[in-house]
Design a protein around this motif. Structure first.
Motif, PDB file in Angstrom:
ATOM      1  N   GLU A 145      -0.286  28.533  37.442  1.00 39.21           N
ATOM      2  CA  GLU A 145       0.987  28.863  38.103  1.00 39.21           C
ATOM      3  C   GLU A 145       1.325  30.347  37.930  1.00 39.21           C
ATOM      4  N   GLN A 146       1.069  30.875  36.745  1.00 39.46           N
ATOM      5  CA  GLN A 146       1.325  32.301  36.484  1.00 39.46           C
ATOM      6  C   GLN A 146       0.425  33.187  37.346  1.00 39.46           C
ATOM      7  N   LEU A 147      -0.831  32.769  37.486  1.00 34.36           N
ATOM      8  CA  LEU A 147      -1.768  33.538  38.296  1.00 34.36           C
ATOM      9  C   LEU A 147      -1.402  33.479  39.771  1.00 34.36           C
ATOM     10  N   GLU A 148      -0.984  32.298  40.216  1.00 38.62           N
ATOM     11  CA  GLU A 148      -0.568  32.157  41.620  1.00 38.62           C
ATOM     12  C   GLU A 148       0.623  33.065  41.907  1.00 38.62           C
ATOM     13  N   TYR A 149       1.564  33.095  40.960  1.00 36.33           N
ATOM     14  CA  TYR A 149       2.754  33.919  41.164  1.00 36.33           C
ATOM     15  C   TYR A 149       2.391  35.406  41.180  1.00 36.33           C
ATOM     16  N   ALA A 150       1.398  35.799  40.357  1.00 32.57           N
ATOM     17  CA  ALA A 150       0.953  37.197  40.336  1.00 32.57           C
ATOM     18  C   ALA A 150       0.364  37.609  41.680  1.00 32.57           C
ATOM     19  N   ILE A 151      -0.295  36.651  42.374  1.00 29.24           N
ATOM     20  CA  ILE A 151      -0.921  36.960  43.665  1.00 29.24           C
ATOM     21  C   ILE A 151       0.084  36.842  44.809  1.00 29.24           C
ATOM     22  N   TRP A 152       0.830  35.741  44.816  1.00 31.58           N
ATOM     23  CA  TRP A 152       1.784  35.503  45.908  1.00 31.58           C
ATOM     24  C   TRP A 152       3.190  35.386  45.327  1.00 31.58           C
ATOM     25  N   GLN A 153       3.780  36.515  45.018  1.00 39.81           N
ATOM     26  CA  GLN A 153       5.095  36.492  44.365  1.00 39.81           C
ATOM     27  C   GLN A 153       6.187  35.933  45.266  1.00 39.81           C
ATOM     28  N   ASP A 154       6.133  36.260  46.549  1.00 40.14           N
ATOM     29  CA  ASP A 154       7.190  35.806  47.461  1.00 40.14           C
ATOM     30  C   ASP A 154       7.066  34.336  47.814  1.00 40.14           C
ATOM     31  N   GLU A 155       5.835  33.899  48.000  1.00 41.15           N
ATOM     32  CA  GLU A 155       5.639  32.516  48.457  1.00 41.15           C
ATOM     33  C   GLU A 155       4.272  32.006  47.981  1.00 41.15           C
ATOM     34  N   PRO A 156       4.241  31.311  46.824  1.00 40.94           N
ATOM     35  CA  PRO A 156       2.985  30.759  46.324  1.00 40.94           C
ATOM     36  C   PRO A 156       2.253  29.963  47.405  1.00 40.94           C
ATOM     37  N   ALA A 157       0.958  30.242  47.541  1.00 39.11           N
ATOM     38  CA  ALA A 157       0.191  29.650  48.651  1.00 39.11           C
ATOM     39  C   ALA A 157      -0.414  28.293  48.319  1.00 39.11           C
ATOM     40  N   GLY A 158      -0.350  27.905  47.034  1.00 37.93           N
ATOM     41  CA  GLY A 158      -0.846  26.582  46.677  1.00 37.93           C
ATOM     42  C   GLY A 158      -2.234  26.613  46.053  1.00 37.93           C
ATOM     43  N   TYR A 159      -2.665  25.438  45.581  1.00 40.14           N
ATOM     44  CA  TYR A 159      -3.885  25.292  44.800  1.00 40.14           C
ATOM     45  C   TYR A 159      -5.129  25.696  45.597  1.00 40.14           C
ATOM     46  N   ALA A 160      -5.233  25.257  46.841  1.00 41.80           N
ATOM     47  CA  ALA A 160      -6.435  25.505  47.645  1.00 41.80           C
ATOM     48  C   ALA A 160      -6.648  27.004  47.873  1.00 41.80           C
TER      49      ALA A 160
END
Length: 253
Positions: free
Chosen positions: A207-222
């Motif tokens: 979740e932390q890594l996802e937020y680092a990449i897509w701060q505005d809108e997490p794109a999901g697991y895939a």
């Protein structure tokens, strides 16, 4: 032909000064000036005369005594040795003069052989002291260089993260290196490396890594798995490890 030793005479009694000059010439030295006080002596020095030694009367006429002038010269021209000339053999006078770190004392009236001996001893001692100072300066410069290198090394260590398998991450430049070559990564791939290197050797949740990449809108697991898959194909397969499906860790060296 060897250059003659230049000696400046600072003596306010003209007869004594002229007698000194003659004796110096007889002894093979080169008198480079006669001054009755500090003002005249400084004029000679400011005109570019560089004596190898100064013969200084302790009691000069004028506001500045020979002792006071010698103290000033010890700061402004520390490489030039001073020999004091005095008719006063009192301990208190010698003690005051010793505070200037003079290289010798000659009691008036002096003998030519005593003058010669005092000059030669002063020149040798001064030369040894100057060589010692040069060596100390050289050591100090080496120490300064080593200190600077250590500071640079420390600074470099603080801004880089040494990783396993020959990788290095530069936090300031935000570049992942393999050996000396930068690894070509996309913006999203580099964000994963950057975030993992903020806590190297420690577990970071997905979740932390996802937020680092897509701060505005997490794109999901895939989407995350797709970026991670492409990243792992560009680096060693075990540089980023999965921690029992709880997160990811980048391996330190």
């Amino acid at each position: 032909m060897k250059n003659k030793t230049k000696i400046l005479i600072v003596e306010d009694e003209s007869i004594i000064a002229l007698n000194l000059k003659e004796n110096l010439i007889d002894l093979g030295y080169e008198p480079c000036g006669i001054a009755p006080n500090k003002f005249k002596a400084m004029k000679i020095l400011e005109n570019g005369v560089v004596p190898d030694l100064i013969l200084m009367d302790i009691y000069l006429k004028g506001p500045t005594t020979g002792i006071e002038f010698a103290k000033e010269l010890k700061i402004t021209k520390p490489q030039i040795p001073v020999i004091f000339l005095t008719a006063n053999s009192e301990i208190s006078t010698i003690k005051k003069a010793s505070e200037t770190f003079a290289y010798g004392y000659l009691l008036k009236p002096y003998k030519k052989e005593n003058l010669h001996a005092a000059i030669e001893i002063a020149l040798q001692k001064s030369n040894e002291d100057n060589q010692r100072i040069k060596k100390l300066d050289a050591i100090e410069n080496v120490n300064k260089t080593l200190t600077h290198q250590l500071e640079l090394s420390s600074e470099q260590k603080s801004r880089t993260v040494k990783l396993k398998y020959g990788y290095l991450y530069d936090k300031e430049k935000e570049i992942l290196y393999y050996g000396d070559e930068p690894v070509k990564l996309t913006t999203k791939e580099l964000k994963i490396i950057k975030y993992l290197c903020e806590s190297p050797g420690h577990n970071v949740s997905q979740e932390q890594l996802e937020y680092a990449i897509w701060q505005d809108e997490p794109a999901g697991y895939a989407a995350f798995r797709s970026v991670l898959f492409r990243l792992r194909n560009k680096i060693h397969k075990d540089l980023i490890t999965n921690q029992n499906n709880t997160g990811y860790k980048i391996e330190l060296f």
